[in-house]
Design an enzyme around this catalytic site. Structure first.
Site, PDB file in Angstrom:
ATOM      1  N   ARG C  62       0.829  -1.146  -0.146  1.00 45.45           N
ATOM      2  CA  ARG C  62       0.026  -0.034   0.223  1.00 45.45           C
ATOM      3  C   ARG C  62       0.904   1.332   0.089  1.00 45.45           C
ATOM      4  O   ARG C  62       0.467   2.193  -0.809  1.00 45.45           O
ATOM      5  CB  ARG C  62      -0.961   0.114   1.039  1.00 45.45           C
ATOM      6  CG  ARG C  62      -2.117  -0.759   1.310  1.00 45.45           C
ATOM      7  CD  ARG C  62      -2.726  -0.808   2.582  1.00 45.45           C
ATOM      8  NE  ARG C  62      -3.881  -1.606   2.368  1.00 45.45           N
ATOM      9  CZ  ARG C  62      -5.181  -1.080   3.021  1.00 45.45           C
ATOM     10  NH1 ARG C  62      -5.253   0.221   3.286  1.00 45.45           N
ATOM     11  NH2 ARG C  62      -6.304  -1.816   2.933  1.00 45.45           N
ATOM     12  N   THR C  63       1.732   1.374   1.102  1.00 42.99           N
ATOM     13  CA  THR C  63       2.377   2.424   1.086  1.00 42.99           C
ATOM     14  C   THR C  63       3.350   2.737  -0.297  1.00 42.99           C
ATOM     15  O   THR C  63       3.558   3.986  -0.844  1.00 42.99           O
ATOM     16  CB  THR C  63       3.558   2.326   2.235  1.00 42.99           C
ATOM     17  OG1 THR C  63       2.582   2.121   3.491  1.00 42.99           O
ATOM     18  CG2 THR C  63       4.096   3.728   2.701  1.00 42.99           C
ATOM     19  N   LYS C  90      22.298 -10.749   7.807  1.00 44.37           N
ATOM     20  CA  LYS C  90      23.616 -10.426   7.974  1.00 44.37           C
ATOM     21  C   LYS C  90      24.090 -10.112   6.572  1.00 44.37           C
ATOM     22  O   LYS C  90      23.685 -10.940   5.529  1.00 44.37           O
ATOM     23  CB  LYS C  90      24.649 -11.208   8.926  1.00 44.37           C
ATOM     24  CG  LYS C  90      24.296 -10.952  10.403  1.00 44.37           C
ATOM     25  CD  LYS C  90      25.589 -11.130  11.019  1.00 44.37           C
ATOM     26  CE  LYS C  90      25.437 -10.469  12.297  1.00 44.37           C
ATOM     27  NZ  LYS C  90      26.571 -10.817  13.194  1.00 44.37           N
ATOM     28  N   ARG C 112      11.513   2.647   3.471  1.00 47.62           N
ATOM     29  CA  ARG C 112      10.634   1.690   4.731  1.00 47.62           C
ATOM     30  C   ARG C 112      11.663   0.648   5.103  1.00 47.62           C
ATOM     31  O   ARG C 112      12.402  -0.007   4.331  1.00 47.62           O
ATOM     32  CB  ARG C 112       9.787   1.188   3.861  1.00 47.62           C
ATOM     33  CG  ARG C 112       9.040  -0.264   4.567  1.00 47.62           C
ATOM     34  CD  ARG C 112       8.237   0.108   5.964  1.00 47.62           C
ATOM     35  NE  ARG C 112       7.059   1.174   5.675  1.00 47.62           N
ATOM     36  CZ  ARG C 112       5.707   0.795   5.754  1.00 47.62           C
ATOM     37  NH1 ARG C 112       5.442  -0.295   6.031  1.00 47.62           N
ATOM     38  NH2 ARG C 112       4.772   1.453   5.698  1.00 47.62           N
ATOM     39  N   HIS C 140       6.426   7.016  11.129  1.00 45.66           N
ATOM     40  CA  HIS C 140       5.637   7.034   9.801  1.00 45.66           C
ATOM     41  C   HIS C 140       5.114   8.309   9.525  1.00 45.66           C
ATOM     42  O   HIS C 140       4.032   8.588   9.638  1.00 45.66           O
ATOM     43  CB  HIS C 140       4.563   5.774   9.777  1.00 45.66           C
ATOM     44  CG  HIS C 140       4.219   5.230   8.669  1.00 45.66           C
ATOM     45  ND1 HIS C 140       4.780   5.677   7.503  1.00 45.66           N
ATOM     46  CD2 HIS C 140       3.478   4.198   8.328  1.00 45.66           C
ATOM     47  CE1 HIS C 140       4.048   5.343   6.357  1.00 45.66           C
ATOM     48  NE2 HIS C 140       3.392   4.420   6.786  1.00 45.66           N
TER      49      HIS C 140
END
Lengths: 180, 424, 317
Positions: C62-63, C90, C112, C140
Site C-alpha cells: 500500500r505505502t 547479515k 521503509r 511513519h
C-alpha cells in the site's frame, strides 16, 4: 528594488480594461461558450473585472475561473524560494469551449506557455485567446496576446507591478528597477 | 636500571594525599619516595606540573583475542590501555574460543607476557562456553593464573546452575564477576526501557532485568559465603540493593563504568550506535545514584567495560549494530573532566577507585605508591586539554560515546614494572 | 500560506523537525494535489526528469504504491527497490545499495525499513533528500500527515481538537508520529490501550494523555483513530485473547454512541474488521477511512513537490 515611474494610473487602467472588454465583445459574437480564466495571482481579479464589464455591457452572465501554473513552470529548478501554489478553480468543463486567458504582464511568454499546458490538462478547448494589461516585449517563446492594454518595452532588470484594489491599497501599474 | 621522577605531585598512598616530591625507581620497584632525591645512576624524568598516580587498573576489558581480532587484539588493546594510563587490565573470556580452559588462557598469558606493555590478567569463564549450563574448569584455570571468573556479556539464567558455579568457585579465593541481566526481561531491548524506548520505538531493557539478577546473586553470595563482584551496575535500585547487602555483611563488591557515570539515555535520541551498550545508558536519577554509590563506597571500582567493535559493525542499522563501547583511553580524562574538575568528586577518591580498589578485588599487590611496591605509575597533566577524536584513539576500534569531546587530564607517561610503556 | 516556508531538499525522518507552519504548508499543497487527482487527466509535468527511488526493505504494498503513484502523477521517474525480508539478515550492506543507486542519479529516496533510524543512515551515504516511509516501530510521518490532513480538511484546523488513538500504541509508528504531529498542531491527544500495549512514560515523552478505558477516551473526541492489532501480540503474551481485546478496545456501535455527533472515525488500514473496528463503525457516515487513502496519495505528491520542486534554500546566497 527601486521605483522608477508609474506607467498606468487608476483612470487609465480602468479605460484599458473597458476597451479590452469591448474588443472581446467585438471578436466573440456569442458568449455562451466563452469562459474567462485568470492566471494567479493578479490575473484572477483582472479576469473578474473584465468579465464584469462584459456582463454589464452585454447583459450576460459569464463563467470565471482561476488557474495556478506553478506546477507547470519550466524553471522550478532555478527559483530561489519555495513556490506557493494555489488551487486552480475551474468549475466548468472546458472541453470544446472558447477560453479567454487573462494575466497582468506578458514578458518572456513562459507563464503563458505553462498556462496553456495546464489548461489543456483539463480538457480540449475549441480555442484559447490571451489578454494582458502590459506587454513588455522580451519574448522567449512564439506567443502573442490577442488583447493588449499597453506596450511598454523594458529591459531585463526592470520589474513591472500591477496593483489592484482587490489586493492592494492602490490601483496602478508601476515600473521598478532591480538593484544589482 | 634506575629512574628518578622529579617534582611530581605524587599520590602518596600511605597518606592518601598528593604531595610534591620525587620518586626513585629501581628495576620494577619503587625504591624511595621523598623530597629532593638524587641518584647519579638514575635517568631523571622531570614531572614538574604533572600528577603521579598509581598505575591505573581496569578490571573489565574485552580484548577480543583470540577470535575477533578485527575489533582488537592483545597488542592493540594493551597499547590503548597504556595510553589511557592503565598499567594493568583484566581481560574477559568471551573470545572465540572462549577462555574456559587452560590452553586458551595460556595463549593469552603467553602473548601478553611477551609484551613490554600493560600487564594483562585473565578472567576465566564461569560456565563452559559461556553457555550457562555446566561449570567451567575453574580449578585448572586458577592454576593457569586466572584472577577471577565471569561469563560477562552473558548471564547464567538458570538459578540452579548459578548457585552451583558460585558454590564450586567459593573454594578458590577469587571474585565471581557477574553481568546481571535477566534475558526474559531484556529480550531484544536496545535502549533503556522508558522515555527513550518510547521515543525511538525500539524495545527497552528494563532496570528490573538487572535488579532481579543482582537480588538473586546477593542471596547466592549470602548462602555460599563467596565473593561476588557486580559488573557495570547501572540502576539506582541496584545500587540500593548492593548498599543494603553490604550493610548486612554480604561479601559483594561492585563496579561502574565511566559512561554510566557520565551519560544518560538522552544520548541515544539520534540512533547513535556508539551510545548503544549493555546495560543501556539509564536516566539522570540512575546516574546520580551511581555517583552517590561511588561516593559512599557502595560501588568500589570504576571499570571501563572496553568493548571494541569495528566501524563497519557500528555503522549498521541501529538494531543490527552490536552492543558495547570502548573506554580505555577516555576513562581517566573523561572522569577527571566531568566529575573531579567540577568538584563533584575528589581526585584521591577517583584514583583509589581506579587503582587500589580493583587491585584488592583481584588480590594483587598493586595500585599503591609506596616504597617497596611495584613501580606501576600513571603520570598525567591535569591542566592539559585535548580533543578526544578518532585520530587520538590507539585501539583498533573507534566506537566511543565520547568522540568529539574535549577533556582535561591528559596521560603523559605510563609505567609498568618500572618501564615506560607509553609516552605522550 | 505561511511565509518563509522552504522545504526544498529537506529530509523527512519524523515530524519533530517540522514546524507547524511547514506542516500547514504541506496541508495547503495537499489540497491542490487532491483536486488534481480528482480531475480526468491526473498527471502534471512538475517533476519531469527527476528520479524517485523507493527502497522497501519491508513489505508494504500500500505505502509503496501510494508513493510510486504520487511520483508518477508528478511525472517523475520511479525506481523501485524491494528487499523485503532481508532487512535483518547479515551481510546486507545498506551503504553499498545506496552508493549504487546514487550512481544512477536518484534525486530522492523513499525508505521503509524494519530498523528504526535507518532513513538517517541512508542520508549518511547520499546527499539526496530521504523520506521515511516507516522505520521499525519508530516513525511513519507521511501516514501521520495524511491522518492529520484528513482531520484538518474536515474540521478546518487541528488546534484545540481532541483526538483519540486507540490500539497497540506500543508497537505503532503511526501512533508515535501522530502524537508528535498532532501535538505540534495544537490538538489534545489521548492514547488508549491495555497497559501492556502502552509505551512507558508516553505522557511525558509526547505530552499526551494515557487512558485505559475506551469509553472515557472517546467521549470528548473530535476524531477517533483505531490502530491495527497484530495477531502475534497475543502469542507474545501481551493480551489474553483477541476476543477480550475486541470487547474492551474494539470500536463498535456502542462506543460510537458515546461519541460526539460529528466525530470522525479513522484507521490507517488494513483493518481487522470485527476486532479493532466493527463494520457498522468503519462504514458509518463518520468514517473517513477510504478518503484517508486518497489523502495519502495527495500528501505524498505534496511532499515530493515541496522537497524536489525548487532549488535548495542553502544553495541560495
Amino acid at each position: 528594488m527601486k521605483f522608477k515611474r508609474r506607467i498606468i494610473d487608476k483612470i487609465e487602467l480602468d479605460r484599458i480594461l473597458k476597451r479590452m472588454a469591448n474588443e472581446v465583445i467585438e471578436r466573440n459574437k456569442d458568449y455562451e461558450d466563452l469562459y474567462i480564466v485568470g492566471i494567479h495571482t493578479r490575473g484572477v481579479p483582472l479576469a473578474k473585472r473584465v468579465a464584469s464589464y462584459i456582463e454589464e455591457f452585454e447583459d450576460v452572465e459569464l463563467q470565471v475561473g482561476a488557474l495556478d501554473v506553478t506546477l507547470y513552470r519550466d524553471d522550478l529548478n532555478n527559483i530561489e524560494h519555495q513556490p506557493k501554489i494555489k488551487d486552480s478553480i475551474l468549475r466548468f468543463d472546458i472541453e470544446g469551449k472558447k477560453i479567454l486567458l487573462v494575466d497582468d504582464v506578458l514578458n518572456t511568454g513562459r507563464t503563458v506557455r505553462a498556462a496553456l499546458n495546464a489548461l489543456i490538462d483539463y480538457g480540449r478547448p475549441r480555442s484559447i485567446q490571451l489578454m494582458v494589461v502590459v506587454d513588455r516585449g522580451n519574448r522567449e517563446l512564439p506567443i502573442q496576446a490577442d488583447y493588449v492594454g499597453k506596450k511598454v518595452p523594458t529591459s531585463h532588470n526592470e520589474v513591472i507591478r500591477l496593483y489592484l484594489s482587490d489586493y492592494d491599497e492602490k490601483e496602478e501599474v508601476d515600473i521598478f528597477e532591480t538593484e544589482k | 636500571m634506575k629512574k628518578l621522577l622529579k617534582n611530581g605531585n605524587v599520590f602518596v598512598s600511605k597518606n592518601k594525599k598528593f604531595e610534591i616530591c620525587d620518586i626513585l625507581l629501581e628495576d620494577d620497584k619503587i625504591k624511595e619516595i621523598g623530597k629532593e632525591l638524587s641518584d647519579s645512576e638514575a635517568e631523571t624524568i622531570d614531572c614538574n606540573g604533572y600528577h603521579i598516580l598509581p598505575g591505573l587498573i581496569d578490571m573489565h576489558v574485552h580484548l577480543r583475542d583470540p577470535g575477533y581480532t578485527a575489533k582488537e587484539d592483545i597488542i592493540s588493546g594493551a597499547k590503548a590501555a597504556a595510553k589511557g594510563g592503565f598499567s594493568s587490565i583484566c581481560c574477559m573470556p568471551n573470545t572465540n574460543p572462549v577462555l574456559d580452559n587452560t590452553s586458551a588462557i595460556n595463549y593469552v598469558t603467553r602473548k601478553a607476557g611477551d609484551l613490554d606493555k600493560t600487564r594483562i590478567f585473565v578472567i576465566g569463564a564461569m560456565s563452559k562456553g559461556l553457555e550457562g549450563k555446566e561449570i567451567a574448569n575453574i580449578g585448572s584455570m586458577v592454576n593457569a593464573g586466572v584472577i577471577g571468573i565471569s561469563d560477562d556479556g552473558n548471564c547464567i539464567q538458570n538459578t540452579k546452575v548459578a548457585l552451583n558455579v558460585v558454590r564450586y568457585a567459593s573454594t578458590y579465593d577469587l571474585p565471581i564477576i557477574v553481568h546481571a541481566e535477566d534475558y526474559t526481561l531484556s529480550g531484544e531491548g536496545q535502549v533503556n526501557y522508558g522515555k527513550m524506548s518510547t521515543k525511538l520505538g525500539v524495545k527497552g531493557i528494563p532496570s528490573l532485568s538487572e535488579e532481579i539478577i543482582v537480588s538473586r546473586e546477593i542471596m547466592l553470595a549470602n548462602v555460599t559465603n563467596s565473593h561476588i563482584h557486580f559488573s557495570h551496575v547501572s540502576t539506582h535500585r541496584a545500587v540500593e540493593l548492593i548498599r543494603r547487602a553490604k550493610a548486612d555483611g554480604v561479601n559483594i563488591t561492585a563496579e561502574v563504568t565511566p559512561h554510566h557515570l557520565l551519560l544518560t539515555e538522552e544520548e541515544c535520541a539520534e540512533f547513535d550506535t556508539n551510545k548503544k551498550m549493555k546495560p543501556p545508558l539509564r536516566t539522570e536519577k540512575d546516574r546520580q545514584a551511581l555517583i552517590s554509590g561511588l561516593q559512599d563506597g557502595t560501588i568500589d571500582v570504576i571499570a571501563t567495560d572496553h568493548a571494541p567493535h569495528t566501524d563497519y559493525e557500528k555503522e549498521l542499522e541501529f538494531l543490527k549494530a552490536p552492543f558495547g563501547v570502548i573506554g580505555l583511553e577516555s576513562a581517566f580524562p573523561a572522569l577527571y573532566t566531568n566529575l573531579v574538575k567540577n568538584g563533584e568528586f575528589q581526585l584521591e577518591e577517583l584514583v583509589a577507585k581506579m587503582s587500589e580498589n580493583p587491585a584488592q578485588i583481584i588480590k594483587q599487590d598493586l595500585g599503591l605508591i609506596a616504597e617497596g611496591k611495584t613501580a606501576d605509575l600513571a603520570v598525567v597533566n591535569l591542566d592539559e586539554s585535548f580533543l578526544f577524536s578518532e585520530n587520538y584513539i590507539a585501539s583498533k576500534s573507534h566506537n566511543s560515546p565520547f568522540l568529539g569531546k574535549t577533556f582535561f587530564g591528559k596521560p603523559k607517561f605510563t609505567l609498568c614494572k618500572g618501564k615506560i610503556i607509553w609516552q605522550d | 500560506m505561511a511565509k518563509n516556508v522552504n522545504l526544498v531538499g529537506r529530509n523527512l525522518y519524523d515530524l519533530d523537525t517540522y514546524s507547524s507552519a511547514e506542516i500547514e504548508t504541506i496541508f495547503e499543497t495537499t489540497q491542490v494535489m487532491k483536486s488534481i487527482i480528482k480531475r480526468d487527466y491526473k498527471k502534471i509535468p512538475t517533476l519531469r526528469g527527476k528520479t524517485v527511488c523507493t527502497l522497501f526493505f519491508e513489505d508494504s504494498t500500500r505505502t509503496r504504491i501510494s508513493f510510486e503513484l504520487a511520483a508518477k502523477r508528478l511525472s517523475a521517474d520511479v525506481i523501485s527497490f524491494t528487499k523485503a525480508g532481508s532487512s535483518l539478515k547479515k551481510g546486507e550492506s545498506l551503504q553499498d545499495t545506496v552508493y549504487t543507486l546514487d550512481a544512477m542519479g536518484v534525486d530522492l529516496y523513499v525508505i521503509r525499513h524494519g530498523c528504526p533510524g535507518t532513513p538517517a543512515l541512508v542520508h549518511k551515504y547520499s546527499d539526496k533528500p530521504v523520506l521515511n516511509a516507516g522505520d521499525g516501530k519508530h516513525a511513519h510521518p507521511t501516514q501521520a500527515l495524511l491522518d492529520m490532513f484528513s482531520i484538518w480538511e474536515k474540521k478546518g484546523t487541528l488546534d484545540g481538537l481532541k483526538i483519540t488513538i486507540v490500539g497497540d500504541i506500543l508497537h505503532s509508528r503511526v501512533a508515535r508520529s501522530n502524537c508528535i504531529g498532532m501535538k505540534k498542531m495544537g490538538a489534545e491527544v489521548t492514547v488508549c490501550a491495555p497497559r501492556t500495549l502502552m509505551p512507558p512514560k508516553i505522557e511525558k515523552v509526547y505530552g499526551v494523555k494515557a487512558e485505559y478505558d475506551l469509553y472515557k477516551a472517546v467521549q470528548e473526541a473530535d476524531a477517533v483513530m483505531a490502530l491495527r492489532i497484530q495477531m502475534e501480540r497475543q502469542s507474545e503474551g501481551l493480551f489474553p485473547s483477541l476476543g477480550e481485546y475486541s470487547q474492551k478496545y474494539g470500536l463498535n456501535k456502542n462506543v460510537l454512541e458515546q461519541t460526539k455527533d460529528d466525530v470522525l472515525i479513522m484507521h490507517p488500514g488494513p483493518m481487522n474488521r470485527g476486532i479493532e473496528i466493527f463494520p457498522e463503525v468503519a462504514d458509518s457516515e463518520h468514517s473517513v477511512i477510504i478518503e484517508q487513502v486518497t489523502n495519502g496519495l495527495a500528501v505524498r505528491m505534496a511532499l515530493l513537490f515541496l522537497i524536489l520542486g525548487g532549488k535548495a534554500a542553502k544553495e541560495v546566497k
